[in-house]
Design an enzyme around this catalytic site. Structure first.
Site, mmCIF file in Angstrom:
data_model
loop_
_atom_site.group_PDB
_atom_site.id
_atom_site.type_symbol
_atom_site.label_atom_id
_atom_site.label_comp_id
_atom_site.label_asym_id
_atom_site.label_seq_id
_atom_site.Cartn_x
_atom_site.Cartn_y
_atom_site.Cartn_z
ATOM 1 N N HIS A 143 -8.242 -3.616 2.184
ATOM 2 C CA HIS A 143 -7.164 -3.225 2.714
ATOM 3 C C HIS A 143 -7.242 -1.608 2.941
ATOM 4 O O HIS A 143 -7.548 -0.766 3.800
ATOM 5 C CB HIS A 143 -5.821 -3.439 2.327
ATOM 6 C CG HIS A 143 -4.515 -2.772 3.063
ATOM 7 N ND1 HIS A 143 -3.450 -2.676 3.915
ATOM 8 C CD2 HIS A 143 -4.316 -1.529 2.264
ATOM 9 C CE1 HIS A 143 -2.853 -2.144 4.017
ATOM 10 N NE2 HIS A 143 -3.188 -1.041 3.783
ATOM 11 N N GLU A 144 -7.809 -0.810 1.746
ATOM 12 C CA GLU A 144 -7.940 0.517 1.524
ATOM 13 C C GLU A 144 -9.329 0.785 2.143
ATOM 14 O O GLU A 144 -9.263 2.193 2.663
ATOM 15 C CB GLU A 144 -7.831 0.608 -0.013
ATOM 16 C CG GLU A 144 -6.653 0.359 -0.224
ATOM 17 C CD GLU A 144 -5.206 1.144 -0.464
ATOM 18 O OE1 GLU A 144 -5.151 1.780 0.557
ATOM 19 O OE2 GLU A 144 -4.607 0.094 0.109
ATOM 20 N N CYS A 177 0.983 -1.313 -0.059
ATOM 21 C CA CYS A 177 -0.112 0.095 -0.081
ATOM 22 C C CYS A 177 0.991 1.322 -0.218
ATOM 23 O O CYS A 177 2.010 1.213 1.010
ATOM 24 C CB CYS A 177 -0.848 -0.123 1.111
ATOM 25 S SG CYS A 177 -1.583 1.430 1.650
ATOM 26 N N HIS A 236 -1.583 1.883 9.421
ATOM 27 C CA HIS A 236 -0.996 0.047 9.262
ATOM 28 C C HIS A 236 -0.916 -0.441 10.257
ATOM 29 O O HIS A 236 -0.942 -0.214 11.547
ATOM 30 C CB HIS A 236 -0.262 0.342 8.490
ATOM 31 C CG HIS A 236 -0.337 0.671 6.784
ATOM 32 N ND1 HIS A 236 1.219 1.463 6.049
ATOM 33 C CD2 HIS A 236 -0.750 0.771 5.516
ATOM 34 C CE1 HIS A 236 0.188 1.053 5.176
ATOM 35 N NE2 HIS A 236 -1.018 0.977 5.241
#
Length: 363
Positions: A275-276, A119, A285
């Site tokens: 995740h985003e 990311c 994170h």
């Protein structure tokens, strides 16, 4: 050769062997403060993800959230504000964040971090739109920002977040994914976050009505956080807020697929979107490799981990099991039948079974 000469040479050889053995047995000394074997690629990485500040003399301020720093004649976008740290400390911090032993030196595992897909959100510092303090969850792995969405549904205590997918941005895709498949990936991913928290998500037809805008971008795309083509940075997202707040940008140049079953099928958009969305909700994170919020791309991971569940529930409240919304099985069946390889169906059937169980609980 005389006996004395042979004996002398043998003594020299034995002494050398003993010295080599002794040197190898010595522990590797820890780097002194500021000392590291961090090369240009390492320094660029540490700057880009918030582990190092070169100082104002090497940087030009762009705005209150970002500056450009020169690393070996290359300009690198750097988040602000940052702590001024030395190279060895920066490497140690990176190793800790990645779940490695914090030696401060660049070994093979650490070097792989510089080129592994991940990311694009910085690991250290307040990220772009986010405002307010940060706090860690009880086990101190996932960082939760106090910035969050606050719109409440009228008929419940859930926080309603609306999202919109920019269909026009898909024309640049280096992938066979289409609008139907991607829309269903997004529905599925939002559902996974909503079933663990007092969140509700709604897809809207107009960008102006959405808090979270999802689109594909190429290279430099106007937000100061450029994509780099296939590999390395896969996507980035902005924490809740105005303007770009909550938006999710995916690198159109990546070889996107739905499931990356063996680590060689392309990058799983299901994993990356899940995740985003965490960032778009206010999570940063995690240093736990089992967390969906771990910064580096991990094949085979398509669910929230315990840290993720705890973090989102801490930010928005935990959702009672009796109120978990069910996924629309007709849409999902259509999606999987048309867009998933046969060898991936067992993974999907597992998710379908879980969603149908939730649906039964609601009824």
């Amino acid at each position: 050769m005389s006996v004395d000469s042979f004996t002398s040479r043998l003594a020299v050889v034995m002494t050398a062997v003993v010295l080599v053995w002794w040197a190898q047995a010595l522990p590797v000394p820890s780097p002194r403060r500021g000392e590291s074997d961090c090369d240009a690629a390492c320094r660029k990485f540490l700057l880009q993800y918030g582990y190092l500040d070169l100082g104002e003399e090497n940087c030009t301020e762009v705005d209150s959230n970002r500056k450009l720093c020169s690393v070996d004649d290359e300009l690198v976008g750097v988040p602000r504000p940052l702590a001024r740290v030395d190279l060895a400390a920066g490497v140690s911090h990176l190793q800790t964040m990645a779940g490695l032993e914090p030696t401060g030196r660049i070994d093979a595992s650490t070097a792989r971090l510089f080129t592994s897909p991940r990311c694009g959100v910085p690991d250290v510092s307040k990220y772009i739109v986010a405002a307010g303090r940060r706090r860690r969850t009880r086990r101190e792995s996932v960082i939760v920002c106090t910035t969050r969405w606050t719109t409440t549904k009228s008929n419940s205590n859930e926080t309603l977040v609306k999202w919109w997918l920019d269909q026009s941005s898909m024309q640049w895709l280096n992938s066979t994914l289409n609008w139907v498949s991607l829309t269903n990936v997004l529905h599925h991913s939002f559902w996974k976050w909503s079933k663990e928290s007092m969140l509700a998500f709604q897809q809207v037809s107009l960008e102006r009505d959405a808090q979270i805008v999802v689109r594909f971008e190429n290279g430099s795309h106007g937000d100061g956080w450029d994509f780099d083509g296939p590999g390395n940075v896969l996507a980035h997202a902005f924490q809740p807020g105005q303007s770009l707040g909550g938006d999710i940008h995916l690198d159109a140049a990546e070889p996107w697929t739905i499931y990356d079953i063996d680590g060689h099928d392309g990058n799983s958009i299901l994993h990356v979107v899940l995740h985003e969305i965490g960032h778009a909700l206010g999570l940063e994170h995690s240093r736990d490799p089992t967390s969906i919020m771990y910064a580096w791309y991990t094949p085979f991971k398509y669910d929230l981990g315990p840290e993720d569940v705890s973090a989102v529930a801490g930010l928005y409240g935990a959702k009672p099991a009796s109120s978990v919304a069910a996924w629309n099985p007709k849409i999902q069946k259509f999606y999987w039948d048309r867009h998933v390889r046969n060898d991936l169906l067992p993974l999907l059937e597992r998710d379908l079974d879980a969603e149908e169980e939730d649906s039964d609980e609601v009824r």
